[in-house]
Design a protein around this motif. Structure first.
Motif, mmCIF file in Angstrom:
data_model
loop_
_atom_site.group_PDB
_atom_site.id
_atom_site.type_symbol
_atom_site.label_atom_id
_atom_site.label_comp_id
_atom_site.label_asym_id
_atom_site.label_seq_id
_atom_site.Cartn_x
_atom_site.Cartn_y
_atom_site.Cartn_z
ATOM 1 N N PHE A 1 -31.536 -5.595 2.287
ATOM 2 C CA PHE A 1 -30.917 -4.374 1.789
ATOM 3 C C PHE A 1 -30.090 -4.659 0.545
ATOM 4 C CE2 PHE A 1 -28.608 -0.494 1.749
ATOM 5 C CZ PHE A 1 -27.261 -0.801 1.628
ATOM 6 N N VAL A 2 -30.161 -3.752 -0.432
ATOM 7 C CA VAL A 2 -29.334 -3.858 -1.633
ATOM 8 C C VAL A 2 -28.352 -2.692 -1.721
ATOM 9 C CG1 VAL A 2 -29.312 -3.916 -4.155
ATOM 10 C CG2 VAL A 2 -31.113 -5.122 -2.891
ATOM 11 N N ALA A 3 -28.896 -1.462 -1.716
ATOM 12 C CA ALA A 3 -28.028 -0.291 -1.856
ATOM 13 C C ALA A 3 -28.779 0.958 -1.439
ATOM 14 C CB ALA A 3 -27.550 -0.145 -3.302
ATOM 15 N N THR A 4 -28.025 1.970 -0.991
ATOM 16 C CA THR A 4 -28.607 3.264 -0.691
ATOM 17 C C THR A 4 -27.711 4.362 -1.246
ATOM 18 O OG1 THR A 4 -27.496 3.339 1.456
ATOM 19 C CG2 THR A 4 -29.806 2.610 1.434
ATOM 20 N N ILE A 5 -28.301 5.542 -1.402
ATOM 21 C CA ILE A 5 -27.562 6.710 -1.864
ATOM 22 C C ILE A 5 -28.150 7.945 -1.205
ATOM 23 C CG2 ILE A 5 -29.017 6.958 -3.924
ATOM 24 C CD1 ILE A 5 -26.457 7.956 -5.387
ATOM 25 N N THR A 6 -27.272 8.817 -0.719
ATOM 26 C CA THR A 6 -27.728 10.068 -0.119
ATOM 27 C C THR A 6 -27.914 11.124 -1.196
ATOM 28 O OG1 THR A 6 -25.507 10.966 0.207
ATOM 29 C CG2 THR A 6 -26.367 9.502 1.939
ATOM 30 N N SER A 7 -28.499 12.243 -0.825
ATOM 31 C CA SER A 7 -28.691 13.318 -1.788
ATOM 32 C C SER A 7 -27.351 13.863 -2.271
ATOM 33 C CB SER A 7 -29.519 14.440 -1.168
ATOM 34 O OG SER A 7 -28.890 14.914 0.016
ATOM 35 N N GLY A 8 -26.306 13.670 -1.477
ATOM 36 C CA GLY A 8 -24.976 14.133 -1.871
ATOM 37 C C GLY A 8 -24.199 13.123 -2.681
ATOM 38 N N GLY A 9 -24.782 11.925 -2.858
ATOM 39 C CA GLY A 9 -24.145 10.921 -3.699
ATOM 40 C C GLY A 9 -23.341 9.863 -2.974
ATOM 41 N N ASN A 10 -23.379 9.879 -1.639
ATOM 42 C CA ASN A 10 -22.688 8.816 -0.910
ATOM 43 C C ASN A 10 -23.478 7.524 -1.022
ATOM 44 O OD1 ASN A 10 -20.550 10.434 0.055
ATOM 45 N ND2 ASN A 10 -21.905 11.282 1.606
ATOM 46 N N THR A 11 -22.779 6.432 -1.296
ATOM 47 C CA THR A 11 -23.444 5.156 -1.554
ATOM 48 C C THR A 11 -23.007 4.074 -0.575
ATOM 49 O OG1 THR A 11 -21.726 4.521 -3.144
ATOM 50 C CG2 THR A 11 -23.666 5.653 -4.008
ATOM 51 N N ASP A 12 -23.870 3.073 -0.458
ATOM 52 C CA ASP A 12 -23.575 1.904 0.361
ATOM 53 C C ASP A 12 -24.209 0.710 -0.331
ATOM 54 O OD1 ASP A 12 -24.328 0.759 3.749
ATOM 55 O OD2 ASP A 12 -22.605 0.367 2.449
ATOM 56 N N TYR A 13 -23.516 -0.440 -0.281
ATOM 57 C CA TYR A 13 -23.991 -1.625 -0.978
ATOM 58 C C TYR A 13 -23.937 -2.854 -0.080
ATOM 59 C CZ TYR A 13 -23.272 1.048 -5.289
ATOM 60 O OH TYR A 13 -23.324 1.999 -6.284
ATOM 61 N N ALA A 14 -24.830 -3.784 -0.345
ATOM 62 C CA ALA A 14 -24.726 -5.098 0.268
ATOM 63 C C ALA A 14 -23.517 -5.814 -0.332
ATOM 64 C CB ALA A 14 -25.994 -5.907 0.017
ATOM 65 N N ASP A 15 -22.867 -6.627 0.470
ATOM 66 C CA ASP A 15 -21.681 -7.342 -0.015
ATOM 67 C C ASP A 15 -22.014 -8.199 -1.236
ATOM 68 O OD1 ASP A 15 -20.219 -7.987 3.271
ATOM 69 O OD2 ASP A 15 -20.099 -6.248 1.944
ATOM 70 N N SER A 16 -23.219 -8.721 -1.283
ATOM 71 C CA SER A 16 -23.598 -9.640 -2.356
ATOM 72 C C SER A 16 -23.699 -8.965 -3.718
ATOM 73 C CB SER A 16 -24.931 -10.316 -2.020
ATOM 74 O OG SER A 16 -25.944 -9.344 -1.855
ATOM 75 N N VAL A 17 -23.777 -7.640 -3.756
ATOM 76 C CA VAL A 17 -23.937 -6.940 -5.040
ATOM 77 C C VAL A 17 -22.776 -6.004 -5.349
ATOM 78 C CG1 VAL A 17 -26.447 -7.063 -4.762
ATOM 79 C CG2 VAL A 17 -25.234 -4.942 -4.177
ATOM 80 N N LYS A 18 -21.845 -5.855 -4.429
ATOM 81 C CA LYS A 18 -20.709 -4.957 -4.657
ATOM 82 C C LYS A 18 -19.939 -5.371 -5.904
ATOM 83 C CE LYS A 18 -19.747 -3.304 0.014
ATOM 84 N NZ LYS A 18 -18.845 -3.376 1.189
ATOM 85 N N GLY A 19 -19.616 -4.381 -6.727
ATOM 86 C CA GLY A 19 -18.877 -4.651 -7.951
ATOM 87 C C GLY A 19 -19.757 -5.033 -9.118
ATOM 88 N N ARG A 20 -21.024 -5.318 -8.861
ATOM 89 C CA ARG A 20 -21.953 -5.698 -9.936
ATOM 90 C C ARG A 20 -23.073 -4.681 -10.114
ATOM 91 N NH1 ARG A 20 -24.995 -10.151 -9.533
ATOM 92 N NH2 ARG A 20 -25.116 -10.089 -7.244
ATOM 93 N N PHE A 21 -23.548 -4.120 -9.026
ATOM 94 C CA PHE A 21 -24.651 -3.160 -9.049
ATOM 95 C C PHE A 21 -24.123 -1.759 -8.774
ATOM 96 C CE2 PHE A 21 -28.334 -6.189 -7.638
ATOM 97 C CZ PHE A 21 -27.972 -7.077 -8.630
ATOM 98 N N THR A 22 -24.761 -0.767 -9.405
ATOM 99 C CA THR A 22 -24.412 0.625 -9.169
ATOM 100 C C THR A 22 -25.683 1.428 -8.945
ATOM 101 O OG1 THR A 22 -22.451 0.453 -10.585
ATOM 102 C CG2 THR A 22 -23.253 2.663 -10.057
ATOM 103 N N ILE A 23 -25.739 2.124 -7.825
ATOM 104 C CA ILE A 23 -26.875 3.001 -7.539
ATOM 105 C C ILE A 23 -26.492 4.426 -7.885
ATOM 106 C CG2 ILE A 23 -26.231 3.364 -5.106
ATOM 107 C CD1 ILE A 23 -29.265 3.321 -4.466
ATOM 108 N N SER A 24 -27.429 5.149 -8.463
ATOM 109 C CA SER A 24 -27.191 6.555 -8.805
ATOM 110 C C SER A 24 -28.514 7.302 -8.698
ATOM 111 C CB SER A 24 -26.616 6.683 -10.218
ATOM 112 O OG SER A 24 -27.518 6.165 -11.184
ATOM 113 N N ARG A 25 -28.448 8.621 -8.791
ATOM 114 C CA ARG A 25 -29.682 9.392 -8.687
ATOM 115 C C ARG A 25 -29.570 10.669 -9.492
ATOM 116 N NH1 ARG A 25 -30.735 10.509 -2.566
ATOM 117 N NH2 ARG A 25 -32.332 11.959 -3.354
ATOM 118 N N ASP A 26 -30.731 11.156 -9.877
ATOM 119 C CA ASP A 26 -30.859 12.445 -10.548
ATOM 120 C C ASP A 26 -31.766 13.278 -9.659
ATOM 121 O OD1 ASP A 26 -31.588 14.632 -12.117
ATOM 122 O OD2 ASP A 26 -31.493 13.475 -13.970
#
Length: 112
Positions: free
Chosen positions: A44-69
């Motif tokens: 797992f790396v990251a997920t995002i809901t349709s409402g914009g709630n996000t979750d990240y793996a500890d290994s990528v927090k602060g470095r990776f950003t998930i977003s959606r259109d």
């Protein structure tokens, strides 16, 4: 049936950045990114809901950003401060009505 198409992978030096994109064939609730490094299991790396709630793996927090259109049925993964251990095939994931769907993956290679 949901189709996912990733793009944006490539070769980058350590400390560099890349942005991955994934276009879905329709609207999806939860979308995310997973990766599989050489000789490793998919993780797992990251997920995002349709409402914009996000979750990240500890290994990528602060470095990776998930977003959606949502209008474009597209999810992005901005990857900064890349490390050689981030080298992997990155897979887009979508979950619709409890059924998981996967893209074919895009390769990210980080050189030291």
């Amino acid at each position: 049936q949901v189709q996912l198409v990733e793009s944006g992978g490539g070769l980058v030096q350590a400390g560099g950045s890349l942005r991955l994109s994934c276009v879905a064939s329709g609207s999806i609730g939860v979308m995310g990114w997973y990766r599989q490094g050489p000789g490793k299991e998919r993780e797992f790396v990251a997920t995002i809901t349709s409402g914009g709630n996000t979750d990240y793996a500890d290994s990528v927090k602060g470095r990776f950003t998930i977003s959606r259109d949502n209008a474009k049925n597209t999810v992005y993964l901005q990857m900064n401060s890349l490390k050689p251990e981030d080298t992997a095939v990155y897979y887009c994931n979508a979950n619709k009505y409890g059924v998981p769907y996967w893209g074919k993956g895009t390769l990210v290679t980080v050189s030291s």
